[in-house]
Design a protein around this motif. Sequence first.
Motif, PDB file in Angstrom:
ATOM      1  N   ALA A  17      -7.369  -6.473  11.695  1.00 47.91           N
ATOM      2  CA  ALA A  17      -8.048  -7.171  10.600  1.00 47.91           C
ATOM      3  C   ALA A  17      -8.507  -6.204   9.508  1.00 47.91           C
ATOM      4  CB  ALA A  17      -9.241  -7.947  11.136  1.00 47.91           C
ATOM      5  N   SER A  18      -8.658  -4.940   9.859  1.00 49.07           N
ATOM      6  CA  SER A  18      -9.077  -3.920   8.899  1.00 49.07           C
ATOM      7  C   SER A  18      -8.493  -2.576   9.328  1.00 49.07           C
ATOM      8  CB  SER A  18     -10.603  -3.838   8.835  1.00 49.07           C
ATOM      9  OG  SER A  18     -10.992  -2.896   7.865  1.00 49.07           O
ATOM     10  N   PRO A  19      -7.179  -2.408   9.186  1.00 51.65           N
ATOM     11  CA  PRO A  19      -6.537  -1.196   9.689  1.00 51.65           C
ATOM     12  C   PRO A  19      -7.033   0.074   9.007  1.00 51.65           C
ATOM     13  CG  PRO A  19      -4.992  -2.516   8.396  1.00 51.65           C
ATOM     14  CD  PRO A  19      -6.251  -3.301   8.509  1.00 51.65           C
ATOM     15  N   ARG A  20      -6.982   1.158   9.758  1.00 57.56           N
ATOM     16  CA  ARG A  20      -7.362   2.478   9.233  1.00 57.56           C
ATOM     17  C   ARG A  20      -6.128   3.281   8.851  1.00 57.56           C
ATOM     18  NH1 ARG A  20     -11.107   2.774   6.882  1.00 57.56           N
ATOM     19  NH2 ARG A  20     -11.707   4.869   7.394  1.00 57.56           N
ATOM     20  N   GLY A  21      -4.990   2.923   9.415  1.00 56.94           N
ATOM     21  CA  GLY A  21      -3.734   3.583   9.091  1.00 56.94           C
ATOM     22  C   GLY A  21      -2.585   2.608   9.270  1.00 56.94           C
ATOM     23  N   LEU A  22      -1.505   2.848   8.539  1.00 57.05           N
ATOM     24  CA  LEU A  22      -0.336   1.969   8.591  1.00 57.05           C
ATOM     25  C   LEU A  22       0.874   2.763   9.038  1.00 57.05           C
ATOM     26  CD1 LEU A  22      -0.802   0.362   5.044  1.00 57.05           C
ATOM     27  CD2 LEU A  22      -1.765  -0.438   7.221  1.00 57.05           C
ATOM     28  N   THR A  40      -1.958   8.036   5.114  1.00 57.68           N
ATOM     29  CA  THR A  40      -3.237   8.688   5.302  1.00 57.68           C
ATOM     30  C   THR A  40      -4.222   7.582   5.679  1.00 57.68           C
ATOM     31  OG1 THR A  40      -3.738   8.401   2.951  1.00 57.68           O
ATOM     32  CG2 THR A  40      -2.745  10.508   3.607  1.00 57.68           C
ATOM     33  N   THR A  41      -5.418   7.948   6.064  1.00 55.07           N
ATOM     34  CA  THR A  41      -6.436   6.948   6.387  1.00 55.07           C
ATOM     35  C   THR A  41      -6.707   6.102   5.147  1.00 55.07           C
ATOM     36  OG1 THR A  41      -7.430   8.452   7.990  1.00 55.07           O
ATOM     37  CG2 THR A  41      -8.794   6.621   7.220  1.00 55.07           C
ATOM     38  N   VAL A  42      -6.697   4.797   5.337  1.00 56.30           N
ATOM     39  CA  VAL A  42      -6.940   3.895   4.208  1.00 56.30           C
ATOM     40  C   VAL A  42      -8.436   3.585   4.115  1.00 56.30           C
ATOM     41  CG1 VAL A  42      -4.636   2.878   4.225  1.00 56.30           C
ATOM     42  CG2 VAL A  42      -6.439   1.801   5.544  1.00 56.30           C
ATOM     43  N   ALA A  43      -8.920   3.415   2.903  1.00 58.39           N
ATOM     44  CA  ALA A  43     -10.314   3.055   2.675  1.00 58.39           C
ATOM     45  C   ALA A  43     -10.599   1.707   3.319  1.00 58.39           C
ATOM     46  CB  ALA A  43     -10.595   3.000   1.176  1.00 58.39           C
ATOM     47  N   THR A  49      -8.270  -5.704   2.764  1.00 55.69           N
ATOM     48  CA  THR A  49      -7.290  -6.444   1.963  1.00 55.69           C
ATOM     49  C   THR A  49      -5.951  -6.516   2.682  1.00 55.69           C
ATOM     50  OG1 THR A  49      -8.373  -5.791  -0.086  1.00 55.69           O
ATOM     51  CG2 THR A  49      -6.071  -6.498  -0.248  1.00 55.69           C
ATOM     52  N   ILE A  50      -5.487  -5.382   3.190  1.00 59.18           N
ATOM     53  CA  ILE A  50      -4.212  -5.346   3.910  1.00 59.18           C
ATOM     54  C   ILE A  50      -4.278  -6.227   5.153  1.00 59.18           C
ATOM     55  CG2 ILE A  50      -2.617  -3.872   5.200  1.00 59.18           C
ATOM     56  CD1 ILE A  50      -3.560  -1.573   3.262  1.00 59.18           C
ATOM     57  N   GLY A  51      -5.373  -6.106   5.897  1.00 63.01           N
ATOM     58  CA  GLY A  51      -5.532  -6.869   7.129  1.00 63.01           C
ATOM     59  C   GLY A  51      -5.441  -8.368   6.925  1.00 63.01           C
ATOM     60  N   ARG A 108       0.532   7.576   0.861  1.00 61.51           N
ATOM     61  CA  ARG A 108      -0.751   7.045   0.390  1.00 61.51           C
ATOM     62  C   ARG A 108      -0.557   5.576   0.021  1.00 61.51           C
ATOM     63  NH1 ARG A 108      -1.751  12.060  -3.577  1.00 61.51           N
ATOM     64  NH2 ARG A 108      -2.078  13.619  -1.961  1.00 61.51           N
ATOM     65  N   ALA A 109      -1.293   4.716   0.707  1.00 60.41           N
ATOM     66  CA  ALA A 109      -1.179   3.276   0.451  1.00 60.41           C
ATOM     67  C   ALA A 109      -1.751   2.943  -0.912  1.00 60.41           C
ATOM     68  CB  ALA A 109      -1.914   2.497   1.534  1.00 60.41           C
ATOM     69  N   HIS A 110      -0.991   2.160  -1.696  1.00 64.25           N
ATOM     70  CA  HIS A 110      -1.480   1.721  -3.002  1.00 64.25           C
ATOM     71  C   HIS A 110      -1.878   0.260  -2.982  1.00 64.25           C
ATOM     72  CE1 HIS A 110      -0.946   5.153  -5.683  1.00 64.25           C
ATOM     73  NE2 HIS A 110       0.121   5.451  -4.979  1.00 64.25           N
ATOM     74  N   ARG A 111      -0.915  -0.623  -2.641  1.00 64.37           N
ATOM     75  CA  ARG A 111      -1.232  -2.051  -2.683  1.00 64.37           C
ATOM     76  C   ARG A 111      -0.200  -2.837  -1.893  1.00 64.37           C
ATOM     77  NH1 ARG A 111       1.520  -4.913  -7.457  1.00 64.37           N
ATOM     78  NH2 ARG A 111       3.055  -3.402  -8.125  1.00 64.37           N
TER      79      ARG A 111
END
Length: 126
Positions: A17-22, A40-43, A49-51, A108-111
């Motif tokens: 629901a709120s991942p730290r890495g993909l 990298t670790t996502v904010a 948002t991703i979750g 680096r995750a953008h969107r």
Amino acid sequence: MRETTEAIVGAVTGPAASPRGLLLGRYDDQGRLQYVGRTTTVARATGNTIGSHLTPGEPGHPWTGWTFSAGWGTQSALEVHLVQPDVVMEVAIDVALDSAGRWRHPARAHRVRTDTGVDQVPLFGE
């Protein structure tokens, strides 16, 4: 040198629901989802948002039974949660590849790309 590209989310670290890495993949020319790298670790806000777009992986997920290394040169396995490979992410990558054709450095995750289907993501190796 970095560039922006797309990849498919196949698994996550941390809560789905709120991942730290993909963990990211791309399909190969045989239709198999190949692992290309991880982020990298996502904010936390980005992870939330991703979750909201992710659903748990179903039986027969392409990466069922796979293990992922927790880090360079370690024997430890990374604890991951498989998700349905139907979410496309825009990521910034270093163009360097390892000998298997995977991204050498974390992306680096953008969107989330809700406007892009998995069939529009470049193939593995492209």
